[in-house]
Design a protein around this motif. Structure first.
Motif, PDB file in Angstrom:
ATOM      1  N   ALA A   4      -6.398   6.835-102.817  1.00 21.09           N
ATOM      2  CA  ALA A   4      -6.003   8.226-103.038  1.00 21.09           C
ATOM      3  C   ALA A   4      -4.490   8.408-102.945  1.00 21.09           C
ATOM      4  N   LEU A   5      -3.834   7.546-102.190  1.00 22.18           N
ATOM      5  CA  LEU A   5      -2.377   7.612-102.053  1.00 22.18           C
ATOM      6  C   LEU A   5      -1.640   6.829-103.135  1.00 22.18           C
ATOM      7  N   GLY A   6      -2.395   6.149-104.021  1.00 20.50           N
ATOM      8  CA  GLY A   6      -1.792   5.437-105.132  1.00 20.50           C
ATOM      9  C   GLY A   6      -1.592   3.955-104.937  1.00 20.50           C
ATOM     10  N   VAL A   7      -2.037   3.415-103.825  1.00 18.48           N
ATOM     11  CA  VAL A   7      -1.926   1.976-103.582  1.00 18.48           C
ATOM     12  C   VAL A   7      -2.873   1.250-104.539  1.00 18.48           C
ATOM     13  N   PRO A   8      -2.414   0.204-105.237  1.00 16.38           N
ATOM     14  CA  PRO A   8      -3.315  -0.567-106.099  1.00 16.38           C
ATOM     15  C   PRO A   8      -4.490  -1.082-105.259  1.00 16.38           C
ATOM     16  N   THR A   9      -5.700  -0.801-105.714  1.00 17.49           N
ATOM     17  CA  THR A   9      -6.897  -1.082-104.924  1.00 17.49           C
ATOM     18  C   THR A   9      -7.947  -1.797-105.760  1.00 17.49           C
ATOM     19  N   VAL A  10      -8.494  -2.884-105.219  1.00 24.55           N
ATOM     20  CA  VAL A  10      -9.636  -3.559-105.819  1.00 24.55           C
ATOM     21  C   VAL A  10     -10.785  -3.402-104.832  1.00 24.55           C
ATOM     22  N   ALA A  11     -11.873  -2.798-105.289  1.00 19.69           N
ATOM     23  CA  ALA A  11     -13.039  -2.548-104.446  1.00 19.69           C
ATOM     24  C   ALA A  11     -14.211  -3.367-104.973  1.00 19.69           C
ATOM     25  N   LEU A  12     -14.861  -4.111-104.089  1.00 23.82           N
ATOM     26  CA  LEU A  12     -16.000  -4.951-104.459  1.00 23.82           C
ATOM     27  C   LEU A  12     -17.288  -4.240-104.074  1.00 23.82           C
ATOM     28  N   TYR A  13     -18.195  -4.117-105.043  1.00 28.59           N
ATOM     29  CA  TYR A  13     -19.447  -3.407-104.807  1.00 28.59           C
ATOM     30  C   TYR A  13     -20.633  -4.269-105.192  1.00 28.59           C
ATOM     31  N   GLY A  14     -21.652  -4.225-104.355  1.00 30.55           N
ATOM     32  CA  GLY A  14     -22.902  -4.915-104.609  1.00 30.55           C
ATOM     33  C   GLY A  14     -24.037  -3.943-104.415  1.00 30.55           C
ATOM     34  N   PRO A  15     -24.622  -3.923-103.206  1.00 31.05           N
ATOM     35  CA  PRO A  15     -25.765  -3.053-102.970  1.00 31.05           C
ATOM     36  C   PRO A  15     -25.400  -1.576-102.832  1.00 31.05           C
ATOM     37  N   THR A  16     -24.134  -1.261-102.666  1.00 31.82           N
ATOM     38  CA  THR A  16     -23.691   0.114-102.447  1.00 31.82           C
ATOM     39  C   THR A  16     -23.416   0.824-103.770  1.00 31.82           C
ATOM     40  N   ASP A  17     -23.794   2.086-103.870  1.00 27.43           N
ATOM     41  CA  ASP A  17     -23.607   2.888-105.073  1.00 27.43           C
ATOM     42  C   ASP A  17     -22.161   3.396-105.149  1.00 27.43           C
ATOM     43  N   PRO A  18     -21.390   2.965-106.164  1.00 23.55           N
ATOM     44  CA  PRO A  18     -20.000   3.401-106.266  1.00 23.55           C
ATOM     45  C   PRO A  18     -19.847   4.893-106.550  1.00 23.55           C
ATOM     46  N   VAL A  19     -20.862   5.516-107.123  1.00 23.27           N
ATOM     47  CA  VAL A  19     -20.779   6.961-107.365  1.00 23.27           C
ATOM     48  C   VAL A  19     -20.704   7.704-106.034  1.00 23.27           C
ATOM     49  N   LYS A  20     -21.404   7.189-105.049  1.00 30.76           N
ATOM     50  CA  LYS A  20     -21.421   7.830-103.730  1.00 30.76           C
ATOM     51  C   LYS A  20     -20.256   7.387-102.853  1.00 30.76           C
ATOM     52  N   TRP A  21     -19.862   6.118-102.939  1.00 29.33           N
ATOM     53  CA  TRP A  21     -18.913   5.553-101.990  1.00 29.33           C
ATOM     54  C   TRP A  21     -17.637   4.986-102.615  1.00 29.33           C
ATOM     55  N   GLY A  22     -17.432   5.135-103.902  1.00 26.71           N
ATOM     56  CA  GLY A  22     -16.265   4.556-104.562  1.00 26.71           C
ATOM     57  C   GLY A  22     -14.957   5.217-104.137  1.00 26.71           C
ATOM     58  N   PRO A  23     -13.872   4.451-104.091  1.00 24.74           N
ATOM     59  CA  PRO A  23     -12.564   5.008-103.714  1.00 24.74           C
ATOM     60  C   PRO A  23     -12.059   5.966-104.795  1.00 24.74           C
ATOM     61  N   TRP A  24     -11.449   7.044-104.384  1.00 26.25           N
ATOM     62  CA  TRP A  24     -10.969   8.056-105.320  1.00 26.25           C
ATOM     63  C   TRP A  24      -9.581   7.676-105.817  1.00 26.25           C
ATOM     64  N   PRO A  25      -9.411   7.472-107.130  1.00 23.07           N
ATOM     65  CA  PRO A  25      -8.105   7.091-107.668  1.00 23.07           C
ATOM     66  C   PRO A  25      -7.085   8.228-107.523  1.00 23.07           C
ATOM     67  N   ARG A  26      -5.858   7.854-107.342  1.00 25.22           N
ATOM     68  CA  ARG A  26      -4.793   8.847-107.209  1.00 25.22           C
ATOM     69  C   ARG A  26      -4.711   9.704-108.472  1.00 25.22           C
ATOM     70  N   GLY A  27      -4.659  10.993-108.280  1.00 23.24           N
ATOM     71  CA  GLY A  27      -4.479  11.924-109.382  1.00 23.24           C
ATOM     72  C   GLY A  27      -5.708  12.207-110.208  1.00 23.24           C
ATOM     73  N   HIS A  28      -6.881  11.642-109.855  1.00 13.52           N
ATOM     74  CA  HIS A  28      -8.072  11.885-110.665  1.00 13.52           C
ATOM     75  C   HIS A  28      -8.478  13.353-110.542  1.00 13.52           C
ATOM     76  N   ARG A  29      -8.484  14.015-111.669  1.00  8.45           N
ATOM     77  CA  ARG A  29      -8.855  15.419-111.680  1.00  8.45           C
ATOM     78  C   ARG A  29      -9.942  15.686-112.717  1.00  8.45           C
ATOM     79  N   GLY A  30     -10.640  14.643-113.093  1.00  5.89           N
ATOM     80  CA  GLY A  30     -11.671  14.772-114.119  1.00  5.89           C
ATOM     81  C   GLY A  30     -12.759  15.756-113.722  1.00  5.89           C
ATOM     82  N   GLY A  31     -13.665  16.001-114.628  1.00  6.73           N
ATOM     83  CA  GLY A  31     -14.729  16.951-114.410  1.00  6.73           C
ATOM     84  C   GLY A  31     -15.818  16.474-113.470  1.00  6.73           C
ATOM     85  N   GLY A  32     -15.605  15.404-112.772  1.00  4.08           N
ATOM     86  CA  GLY A  32     -16.615  14.887-111.842  1.00  4.08           C
ATOM     87  C   GLY A  32     -16.191  13.559-111.267  1.00  4.08           C
ATOM     88  N   ASN A  33     -17.162  12.842-110.776  1.00  2.69           N
ATOM     89  CA  ASN A  33     -16.926  11.552-110.152  1.00  2.69           C
ATOM     90  C   ASN A  33     -16.297  10.580-111.158  1.00  2.69           C
TER      91      ASN A  33
END
Length: 94
Positions: A4-33
């Motif tokens: 959220a602060l703009g640091v380059p981030t690589v997130a690894l996901y397996g059993p976890t749902d990224p829609v629920k737990w994904g990191p929020w990109p800096r400046g994302h203002r889209g109409g949803g997740n």
């Protein structure tokens, strides 16, 4: 927080749902997740790498359904895919 602060981030996901737990990109203002439930993807300063078995995301604590068990979707994630995601963010190896 870093994403959220703009640091380059690589997130690894397996059993976890990224829609629920994904990191929020800096400046994302889209109409949803910013994330889809399936597949590796990138938005702004974040690259989300997800395992590819058909059970992903299962929402369990590992393939044997307990916190101490391994998740095949993460164990089998190709290191080359992770390195490519890091390099796509402009992060250099020393």
């Amino acid at each position: 927080m870093a994403a959220a602060l703009g640091v380059p981030t690589v997130a690894l996901y397996g059993p976890t749902d990224p829609v629920k737990w994904g990191p929020w990109p800096r400046g994302h203002r889209g109409g949803g997740n910013p994330w889809r439930r399936l597949g590796s993807q990138g938005v702004a300063n974040v690259r989300l790498i997800q395992g590819s078995p058909t059970c992903v995301p299962c929402g369990l604590e590992g393939c044997e359904r307990h916190i101490g068990s391994f998740s095949d979707c993460l164990q089998e994630l190709p290191v080359e895919k992770v390195i490519a995601a890091i390099e796509s963010l402009g992060v250099r190896k020393n």
